[in-house]
Design an enzyme around this catalytic site. Structure first.
Site, PDB file in Angstrom:
ATOM      1  N   GLU A  36       1.012  -1.141  -0.126  1.00 19.24           N
ATOM      2  CA  GLU A  36       0.098  -0.065  -0.031  1.00 19.24           C
ATOM      3  C   GLU A  36       0.802   1.264  -0.074  1.00 19.24           C
ATOM      4  O   GLU A  36       1.955   1.416   1.038  1.00 19.24           O
ATOM      5  CB  GLU A  36      -0.862  -0.024   1.174  1.00 19.24           C
ATOM      6  CG  GLU A  36      -1.741   1.293   1.457  1.00 19.24           C
ATOM      7  CD  GLU A  36      -2.249   1.699   0.387  1.00 19.24           C
ATOM      8  OE1 GLU A  36      -3.276   1.099  -0.261  1.00 19.24           O
ATOM      9  OE2 GLU A  36      -2.229   2.843  -0.201  1.00 19.24           O
ATOM     10  N   ASN A 119      -3.888   5.521   1.118  1.00 18.80           N
ATOM     11  CA  ASN A 119      -3.941   5.230   2.587  1.00 18.80           C
ATOM     12  C   ASN A 119      -4.396   3.759   2.752  1.00 18.80           C
ATOM     13  O   ASN A 119      -4.909   3.159   1.803  1.00 18.80           O
ATOM     14  CB  ASN A 119      -4.850   6.038   3.476  1.00 18.80           C
ATOM     15  CG  ASN A 119      -6.278   6.091   2.806  1.00 18.80           C
ATOM     16  OD1 ASN A 119      -6.511   6.687   2.038  1.00 18.80           O
ATOM     17  ND2 ASN A 119      -7.055   5.199   3.558  1.00 18.80           N
ATOM     18  N   THR A 128     -19.155   6.151   1.859  1.00 21.87           N
ATOM     19  CA  THR A 128     -20.395   6.628   2.409  1.00 21.87           C
ATOM     20  C   THR A 128     -20.925   4.933   2.641  1.00 21.87           C
ATOM     21  O   THR A 128     -21.948   4.920   3.583  1.00 21.87           O
ATOM     22  CB  THR A 128     -21.254   7.288   1.389  1.00 21.87           C
ATOM     23  OG1 THR A 128     -20.478   8.480   1.032  1.00 21.87           O
ATOM     24  CG2 THR A 128     -22.558   7.732   1.941  1.00 21.87           C
ATOM     25  N   ALA A 130     -22.528   2.777   0.863  1.00 26.12           N
ATOM     26  CA  ALA A 130     -23.814   2.505   0.291  1.00 26.12           C
ATOM     27  C   ALA A 130     -23.390   1.151  -0.481  1.00 26.12           C
ATOM     28  O   ALA A 130     -22.526   1.260  -1.318  1.00 26.12           O
ATOM     29  CB  ALA A 130     -24.513   3.496  -0.451  1.00 26.12           C
ATOM     30  N   VAL A 239       4.482   0.215  -5.434  1.00 26.33           N
ATOM     31  CA  VAL A 239       4.671  -0.744  -6.350  1.00 26.33           C
ATOM     32  C   VAL A 239       5.101   0.200  -7.733  1.00 26.33           C
ATOM     33  O   VAL A 239       4.284   0.700  -8.056  1.00 26.33           O
ATOM     34  CB  VAL A 239       3.572  -1.880  -6.499  1.00 26.33           C
ATOM     35  CG1 VAL A 239       3.902  -2.684  -7.611  1.00 26.33           C
ATOM     36  CG2 VAL A 239       3.330  -2.546  -5.181  1.00 26.33           C
ATOM     37  N   HIS A 457     -16.577   7.176  -8.529  1.00 29.91           N
ATOM     38  CA  HIS A 457     -17.259   5.827  -9.003  1.00 29.91           C
ATOM     39  C   HIS A 457     -16.465   5.507 -10.407  1.00 29.91           C
ATOM     40  O   HIS A 457     -17.383   5.810 -11.416  1.00 29.91           O
ATOM     41  CB  HIS A 457     -18.605   5.472  -9.004  1.00 29.91           C
ATOM     42  CG  HIS A 457     -19.086   5.743  -7.728  1.00 29.91           C
ATOM     43  ND1 HIS A 457     -20.780   5.895  -7.605  1.00 29.91           N
ATOM     44  CD2 HIS A 457     -18.600   5.805  -6.227  1.00 29.91           C
ATOM     45  CE1 HIS A 457     -20.922   6.125  -6.296  1.00 29.91           C
ATOM     46  NE2 HIS A 457     -19.814   5.831  -5.460  1.00 29.91           N
ATOM     47  N   ASN A 491     -13.210  -1.309  -9.449  1.00 24.61           N
ATOM     48  CA  ASN A 491     -14.340  -0.445 -10.351  1.00 24.61           C
ATOM     49  C   ASN A 491     -13.858  -0.617 -11.672  1.00 24.61           C
ATOM     50  O   ASN A 491     -14.717  -0.730 -12.533  1.00 24.61           O
ATOM     51  CB  ASN A 491     -14.875   0.623  -9.747  1.00 24.61           C
ATOM     52  CG  ASN A 491     -15.169   0.674  -8.279  1.00 24.61           C
ATOM     53  OD1 ASN A 491     -15.636  -0.197  -7.907  1.00 24.61           O
ATOM     54  ND2 ASN A 491     -15.213   1.722  -7.647  1.00 24.61           N
ATOM     55  N   THR A 503     -19.066  -0.470  -5.269  1.00 18.39           N
ATOM     56  CA  THR A 503     -17.994  -1.372  -4.584  1.00 18.39           C
ATOM     57  C   THR A 503     -18.582  -2.895  -4.531  1.00 18.39           C
ATOM     58  O   THR A 503     -17.795  -3.933  -4.507  1.00 18.39           O
ATOM     59  CB  THR A 503     -17.558  -0.827  -3.107  1.00 18.39           C
ATOM     60  OG1 THR A 503     -17.385   0.590  -3.525  1.00 18.39           O
ATOM     61  CG2 THR A 503     -16.566  -1.340  -2.434  1.00 18.39           C
TER      62      THR A 503
HETATM   63  P1  FAD Z   1      -9.235   1.848  -3.321  1.00 15.74           P
HETATM   64  O1  FAD Z   1     -10.118   1.971  -2.404  1.00 15.74           O
HETATM   65  O2  FAD Z   1      -9.200   3.175  -4.242  1.00 15.74           O
HETATM   66  O3  FAD Z   1      -7.894   1.399  -2.896  1.00 15.74           O
HETATM   67  C1  FAD Z   1      -6.718   1.372  -3.961  1.00 15.74           C
HETATM   68  C2  FAD Z   1      -5.507   1.643  -3.007  1.00 15.74           C
HETATM   69  O4  FAD Z   1      -4.287   1.360  -3.996  1.00 15.74           O
HETATM   70  C3  FAD Z   1      -5.210   2.954  -2.564  1.00 15.74           C
HETATM   71  O5  FAD Z   1      -5.075   2.858  -1.111  1.00 15.74           O
HETATM   72  C4  FAD Z   1      -3.823   3.373  -3.154  1.00 15.74           C
HETATM   73  O6  FAD Z   1      -3.123   4.295  -2.438  1.00 15.74           O
HETATM   74  C5  FAD Z   1      -3.298   2.104  -3.487  1.00 15.74           C
HETATM   75  N1  FAD Z   1      -2.242   2.161  -4.696  1.00 15.74           N
HETATM   76  C6  FAD Z   1      -2.438   3.045  -5.779  1.00 15.74           C
HETATM   77  N2  FAD Z   1      -1.417   2.898  -6.577  1.00 15.74           N
HETATM   78  C7  FAD Z   1      -0.614   1.917  -5.694  1.00 15.74           C
HETATM   79  C8  FAD Z   1       0.884   1.257  -6.127  1.00 15.74           C
HETATM   80  N3  FAD Z   1       1.468   1.582  -7.099  1.00 15.74           N
HETATM   81  N4  FAD Z   1       1.368   0.562  -4.975  1.00 15.74           N
HETATM   82  C9  FAD Z   1       0.837   0.473  -4.059  1.00 15.74           C
HETATM   83  N5  FAD Z   1      -0.307   0.978  -3.625  1.00 15.74           N
HETATM   84  C10 FAD Z   1      -1.116   1.579  -4.499  1.00 15.74           C
HETATM   85  N6  FAD Z   1     -18.541   3.349  -3.190  1.00 15.74           N
HETATM   86  C11 FAD Z   1     -19.796   2.691  -2.900  1.00 15.74           C
HETATM   87  O7  FAD Z   1     -19.879   1.694  -3.610  1.00 15.74           O
HETATM   88  N7  FAD Z   1     -20.578   3.120  -2.317  1.00 15.74           N
HETATM   89  C12 FAD Z   1     -20.385   4.509  -1.361  1.00 15.74           C
HETATM   90  O8  FAD Z   1     -21.286   4.865  -0.793  1.00 15.74           O
HETATM   91  C13 FAD Z   1     -19.131   4.938  -1.876  1.00 15.74           C
HETATM   92  N8  FAD Z   1     -18.953   6.321  -1.065  1.00 15.74           N
HETATM   93  C14 FAD Z   1     -17.806   6.886  -1.278  1.00 15.74           C
HETATM   94  C15 FAD Z   1     -17.646   8.248  -0.836  1.00 15.74           C
HETATM   95  C16 FAD Z   1     -16.332   8.616  -0.740  1.00 15.74           C
HETATM   96  C17 FAD Z   1     -16.036   9.989   0.143  1.00 15.74           C
HETATM   97  C18 FAD Z   1     -15.204   8.192  -1.426  1.00 15.74           C
HETATM   98  C19 FAD Z   1     -13.762   8.638  -1.258  1.00 15.74           C
HETATM   99  C20 FAD Z   1     -15.392   6.788  -2.020  1.00 15.74           C
HETATM  100  C21 FAD Z   1     -16.609   6.366  -2.140  1.00 15.74           C
HETATM  101  N9  FAD Z   1     -17.025   5.243  -2.610  1.00 15.74           N
HETATM  102  C22 FAD Z   1     -18.264   4.562  -2.696  1.00 15.74           C
HETATM  103  C23 FAD Z   1     -16.117   4.522  -3.719  1.00 15.74           C
HETATM  104  C24 FAD Z   1     -15.419   3.196  -2.908  1.00 15.74           C
HETATM  105  O9  FAD Z   1     -14.729   3.673  -1.744  1.00 15.74           O
HETATM  106  C25 FAD Z   1     -14.533   2.667  -3.989  1.00 15.74           C
HETATM  107  O10 FAD Z   1     -15.217   1.851  -5.047  1.00 15.74           O
HETATM  108  C26 FAD Z   1     -13.581   1.392  -3.232  1.00 15.74           C
HETATM  109  O11 FAD Z   1     -12.798   1.745  -2.204  1.00 15.74           O
HETATM  110  C27 FAD Z   1     -12.775   0.892  -4.392  1.00 15.74           C
HETATM  111  O12 FAD Z   1     -11.963  -0.147  -3.871  1.00 15.74           O
HETATM  112  P2  FAD Z   1     -10.625  -0.581  -4.403  1.00 15.74           P
HETATM  113  O13 FAD Z   1     -10.016  -1.541  -3.530  1.00 15.74           O
HETATM  114  O14 FAD Z   1     -10.424  -0.966  -5.699  1.00 15.74           O
HETATM  115  O15 FAD Z   1      -9.748   0.893  -4.403  1.00 15.74           O
END
Ligand code: FAD
Length: 531
Positions: A36, A119, A128, A130, A239, A457, A491, A503
């Protein structure tokens, strides 16, 4: 192929966490190293910052998520300060804009609100929560319904789904009744106003403990659990490349952001779940460049508004005493202003939009005390329609090898346009939002279309497909076409035009990918024993 496979997971959000959990549960001899780029914010890795009660601590956790542009590591990484701005038209708290205008900034004039969180827990520490299910044409056509239902059920378990959060709120119930009256007879059976499914665990005092990547990781982060012994989370570790040899990946090159040291970590399987912009960027930087990579970008155009709940209207369904009870309950947990969550889900053909209706004591923006409807005793409804964007090749993030971004990756340019198909649906949904607001009270913030990128999204940039025909990046099990041990998640895999929060769907897709990877690694291990 080793009998003790090492799996490298890039990104610690809900999707990377789902892969880590399912792969370790399915492979008793495997170990997972999760990388991370951002810092760990909470004692429990990946916990939602919404659960932090102390406002100063909560603000600090959000600032530390805003990438190298903010927080502790801004100076040490040499990134200019002042690039993160909070407000309706900039990054949401906890996130940072890609196009921040400073040195190494991405270029996204047509998608200005594109943002990320950096983070442990990713955006899932700020979301949020949802988690509506995709429906009708939002679903992936080549995954059969019975399998899909099982994938969704598993994803809901991983996310601690709660379908009736705040269901006992009398005001929340009144809001549903008013919306039902307004839209009576217009929506199909089962797709009318209802509670919004969320990820979290209701607490005995009526509040929620919101779910983050922590609940998805589950036993992996429980001290003493055998699974935790095979799991390692390295925060502040970027990475830089996925290393590969023809059609096979060999591991990842990582940079420890504390020491600046770079090293190679061999892996039998690499899972890239680093969000819908930075995952394709990492693949591109690694020389993995399918034609569709970064293309077919979609998000949800969002129209939002705030309504002061009208005492007379809601008074038909909730009493002053019930309101007093709710106010007392909320006063015991002032850190979390959300008091009820409702929705009208996506349905076809008549309602291809998703309405989210959040009831809260306060407006999400400061309101002067003498403004009309300030300090409204019955509180406020923050409502927004999420709508569809139809996938097109030309909506894309592209990467420039000749211009590096602030992290030293090929810089991003995002190109995006709403066409008449979207504009028509935006107009129709905005009309409905006006009706919904009128049914509930008085607008204190008129419906308005948010700038492109505001939904957070982001989908489609590594879309899955059932044929390697140049219109998809991954196969139906999330493996990058042409590579036998490179899996992508998030996504970005969603190939359809959707309106629901993505999500849950992405975790369901990850469950499918993880099951297939377990099968494949088991078969590889068995073959190496017999060889
Ligand atoms: P992320 O949660 O974005 O995690 C990706 C991680 O990869 C990050 O921590 C990043 O630092 C890390 N990363 C990137 N590049 C590298 C690298 N090269 N090396 C190491 N680490 C790296 N979705 C919903 O479905 N419902 C909701 O209600 C909703 N509300 C939201 C409200 C807010 C304020 C926010 C910010 C997002 C919301 N979302 C919601 C979106 C939801 O949070 C994301 O769909 C979800 O977190 C995606 O998960 P993920 O694991 O694919 O990516």
């Amino acid at each position: 192929m080793s009998n003790h496979p090492t799996i490298a997971v890039v990104g610690s959000g809900p999707i990377g966490s789902a892969y880590a959990r399912l792969l370790l549960e399915g492979l008793p001899d495997a170990r997972v190293i999760m990388f991370e780029a951002g810092p760990q914010l909470t004692d429990i890795p990946g916990e939602s910052v919404r659960n932090i009660a102390d406002p100063t601590e909560k603000a600090r956790a959000r600032e530390r998520s805003q990438g190298p542009q903010a927080g502790d590591f801004r100076e040490s990484l040499g990134i200019p300060g002042g690039t993160v701005v909070e407000g309706m038209f900039t990054a949401r708290q906890g996130t940072h804009l890609f196009d921040f205008g400073g040195d190494g900034s991405a270029h996204a004039p047509t998608f200005p609100a594109a943002a990320a969180a950096t983070n442990v827990g990713g955006q899932g520490a700020h979301w949020t929560c949802a988690i509506p299910r995709p429906a009708f044409s939002e679903k992936v056509a080549f995954i059969a319904d019975d399998e899909w239902d099982d994938l969704i059920a598993t994803a809901e378990e991983l996310l601690h789904a709660q379908s009736a959060a705040f269901a006992d709120s009398a005001v929340g119930g009144g809001i549903r009744s008013l919306l039902e009256e307004e839209f009576a007879g217009e929506l199909p059976q089962g797709y009318g106003p209802g509670t919004l499914p969320v990820a979290g665990d209701p607490q005995p005092d009526g509040s929620m403990r919101w779910a983050g990547a922590d609940v998805v990781l589950g036993p992996l982060i429980e001290a003493g659990d055998p699974l935790s012994e095979r799991f390692e989370l390295r925060d502040l570790t970027l990475v830089r490349r996925v290393e590969h040899d023809g059609d096979h990946v060999t591991g990842v090159t990582v940079e420890d952001l504390r020491t600046k040291e770079t090293s190679f970590v061999p892996a039998d399987l690499v899972v890239v779940a680093a969000d819908a912009f930075r995952s394709p960027q990492l693949l591109w930087a690694s020389g993995i460049r399918p034609t569709a990579l970064g293309h077919y970008l979609t998000e949800h155009p969002v129209v939002i508004s705030t309504v002061a709940l009208d005492a007379e209207k809601i008074g038909r369904f909730a009493t002053e005493d019930q309101l007093d009870e709710e106010l007392a309950r909320r006063a015991s947990n002032p850190a979390d202003p959300v008091a009820a969550v409702n929705r009208i889900p996506f349905s076809e053909p008549g309602h291809p939009f998703s309405l989210q209706v959040m009831y809260s004591e306060n407006t999400p923006f400061p309101m002067p005390d003498d403004a009309p409807h300030a300090k409204n005793r019955w509180g406020y409804v923050n409502m927004g329609y999420g709508m569809r964007k139809f996938p097109r090749y030309e909506d894309a993030v592209t990467f420039d090898d000749a211009e590096l971004d602030y992290r030293g990756f090929p810089n991003m340019t995002i190109t995006y346009e709403l066409t008449s198909s979207e504009l028509e649906e935006i107009e129709a949904a905005t009309g409905r939002l006006r009706r919904a607001g009128g049914a509930l009270g008085v607008f204190v913030a008129e419906p308005r279309l948010m700038p492109n990128g505001s939904s957070l999204h982001y989908q489609g940039t590594m879309r899955m497909g059932d044929a390697d025909d140049g219109t998809s990046v991954a196969d139906p099990w999330s493996r990058v076409w042409g590579y036998d041990n490179l899996v992508v998640g998030g996504n970005a895999l969603i190939p359809t035009a959707t309106a629901m929060n993505p999500t849950l769907m992405s975790v369901a897709i990850a469950v499918r990918g993880a099951r297939k990877a377990v099968e494949q690694l088991r078969a590889d291990a068995a073959a190496s024993v017999t060889a």
